[in-house]
Enzyme design. Structure first.
Site, PDB file in Angstrom:
ATOM      1  N   GLU A  89      -7.422 -19.472  20.126  1.00  0.00           N
ATOM      2  CA  GLU A  89      -8.148 -20.303  20.873  1.00  0.00           C
ATOM      3  C   GLU A  89      -8.147 -20.078  22.487  1.00  0.00           C
ATOM      4  O   GLU A  89      -7.211 -19.556  22.624  1.00  0.00           O
ATOM      5  CB  GLU A  89      -7.093 -21.920  20.994  1.00  0.00           C
ATOM      6  CG  GLU A  89      -7.332 -22.570  21.993  1.00  0.00           C
ATOM      7  CD  GLU A  89      -6.617 -23.945  22.470  1.00  0.00           C
ATOM      8  OE1 GLU A  89      -7.220 -25.266  22.867  1.00  0.00           O
ATOM      9  OE2 GLU A  89      -5.609 -24.131  21.121  1.00  0.00           O
ATOM     10  N   HIS A  90      -8.722 -20.107  23.275  1.00  0.00           N
ATOM     11  CA  HIS A  90      -8.942 -19.700  24.449  1.00  0.00           C
ATOM     12  C   HIS A  90      -7.839 -20.789  25.471  1.00  0.00           C
ATOM     13  O   HIS A  90      -8.658 -21.301  25.629  1.00  0.00           O
ATOM     14  CB  HIS A  90     -10.646 -19.115  25.312  1.00  0.00           C
ATOM     15  CG  HIS A  90     -10.111 -18.900  26.787  1.00  0.00           C
ATOM     16  ND1 HIS A  90      -9.818 -17.080  26.954  1.00  0.00           N
ATOM     17  CD2 HIS A  90     -10.449 -19.666  27.531  1.00  0.00           C
ATOM     18  CE1 HIS A  90      -9.420 -17.706  28.140  1.00  0.00           C
ATOM     19  NE2 HIS A  90      -9.927 -18.938  28.794  1.00  0.00           N
ATOM     20  N   LEU A  91      -7.541 -20.099  26.336  1.00  0.00           N
ATOM     21  CA  LEU A  91      -6.565 -21.797  27.625  1.00  0.00           C
ATOM     22  C   LEU A  91      -6.560 -20.870  28.607  1.00  0.00           C
ATOM     23  O   LEU A  91      -6.578 -19.128  28.810  1.00  0.00           O
ATOM     24  CB  LEU A  91      -4.932 -21.662  26.557  1.00  0.00           C
ATOM     25  CG  LEU A  91      -4.433 -21.941  25.121  1.00  0.00           C
ATOM     26  CD1 LEU A  91      -3.166 -21.750  25.486  1.00  0.00           C
ATOM     27  CD2 LEU A  91      -5.052 -23.734  25.551  1.00  0.00           C
ATOM     28  N   ASP A 217      10.625 -14.142  21.271  1.00  0.00           N
ATOM     29  CA  ASP A 217      10.078 -12.690  22.261  1.00  0.00           C
ATOM     30  C   ASP A 217       9.938 -13.751  23.902  1.00  0.00           C
ATOM     31  O   ASP A 217       9.005 -13.409  24.612  1.00  0.00           O
ATOM     32  CB  ASP A 217       9.497 -12.062  22.480  1.00  0.00           C
ATOM     33  CG  ASP A 217       9.738 -10.836  22.895  1.00  0.00           C
ATOM     34  OD1 ASP A 217      10.301 -10.687  23.814  1.00  0.00           O
ATOM     35  OD2 ASP A 217       8.287 -10.001  22.650  1.00  0.00           O
TER      36      ASP A 217
END
Length: 309
Positions: A89-91, A217
């Site tokens: 998904e692009h955020l 991380d």
């Protein structure tokens, strides 16, 4: 690329947006599709599929907790010409600023989620008609993860273990020291590690550690925010000691005092915290040494000297 994504995602239209991003390990590009905007990370290394499958499993695990926002992973795809791609998904993200306090709270909730689940299941044990939640979220009583995850591009040994101290020494530090030995045969580093191993159990005396799902991380480059709140991404997850998460967060900055205050209001520091934090930072300094070279040797050796006294 567009043709490949159409086939793999079952889309009728795919068009690059011109928005790109990347870091030390992989590069990325956003695409508009008829099913929504996606972000595609690409890595040409032969081991990229394993790395991205670990990241996808990590994102999925964090997503299921409902505690802190992550990009929803969609699919790992073999890249043309070698390597792999992770579609997610692009955020629309910006630097973390106004939601630092909220991130501290939500990160603590992520770390407490498994403990709370265990307490709830214990309380419900023997109760008739408990419902379906137990099947959806299983309590984890060991340290590790179901798949290999990579911190950077180096794989982490995530075999399940009951004992955290053994897990950390054998499956985090020892593999890094093995790489140091193979690459440079650094005798001083190996001697310091031999001495430190004898001291490690003392740092955990009288400490009960419940496995916590970790991002793995969490440095400043892997956190952001949007209008709804904080976002974390690029995880290398496993179940471990919650304090481990704060090690790399403190190494490179990017986290305000309000973040730490919010976090520790839910998970207070326990005796020996500062020394254990150094021990956990040792992994990341060694990992950077093995990724980027001997510029991180001095920091690695200093920690081992300090903790071996």
């Amino acid at each position: 690329m567009e043709t490949l994504l159409k086939r793999e995602l079952g889309c009728s239209s795919v068009k690059a947006t011109g928005h790109s991003g990347g870091g030390c390990i992989s590069q990325g590009q956003s695409y508009d599709t008829d099913k929504g905007r996606v972000f595609v990370k690409v890595n040409s290394k032969a081991e990229a599929r394993r790395m991205f499958e670990g990241e996808m499993a990590s994102l999925t695990a964090i997503l299921k907790t409902g505690t802190v926002k992550v990009p929803k992973p969609i699919k790992v795809v073999d890249a043309p010409g070698g390597g792999s791609m992770l579609v997610m998904e692009h955020l629309d993200m910006r630097y973390l600023s106004s939601h630092a306090t909220k991130l501290g709270t939500q990160l603590a909730d992520l770390h407490l989620e498994n403990k709370r689940l265990g307490e709830r299941l214990l309380k419900e044990a023997g109760t008739v008609g408990k419902g379906g939640e137990q099947a959806e979220r299983q309590y984890v009583d060991q340290f590790g993860f179901d798949v290999v995850t990579c911190c950077g591009y180096l794989p982490q040994v995530n075999d399940w273990q009951k004992n955290w101290v053994e897990f950390y020494a054998r499956q985090r530090i020892q593999p890094q020291m093995d790489m140091v030995e193979k690459k440079s045969g650094d005798r001083e580093a190996l001697e310091l590690w031999s001495a430190l191993q004898l001291k490690i159990p003392d740092l955990f005396r009288d400490l009960e550690i419940v496995p916590a799902l970790l991002h793995g991380d969490l440095w400043g480059g892997n956190v952001a925010e949007d209008s709804s709140g904080p976002i974390i991404f690029d995880p290398a997850s496993f179940y471990g000691h919650s304090e481990y998460e704060l090690a790399i967060a403190g190494m490179f900055g990017g986290f305000s005092s309000s973040f730490y205050s919010a976090y520790h209001s839910k998970i207070p520091k326990t005796p020996g915290f500062e020394k254990r934090l150094q021990l956990y930072q040792l992994f990341h300094y060694l990992n950077h040494w093995n990724h980027f070279g001997s510029g991180y040797r001095g920091s690695s050796l200093n920690i081992m000297r300090n903790l071996s006294k």
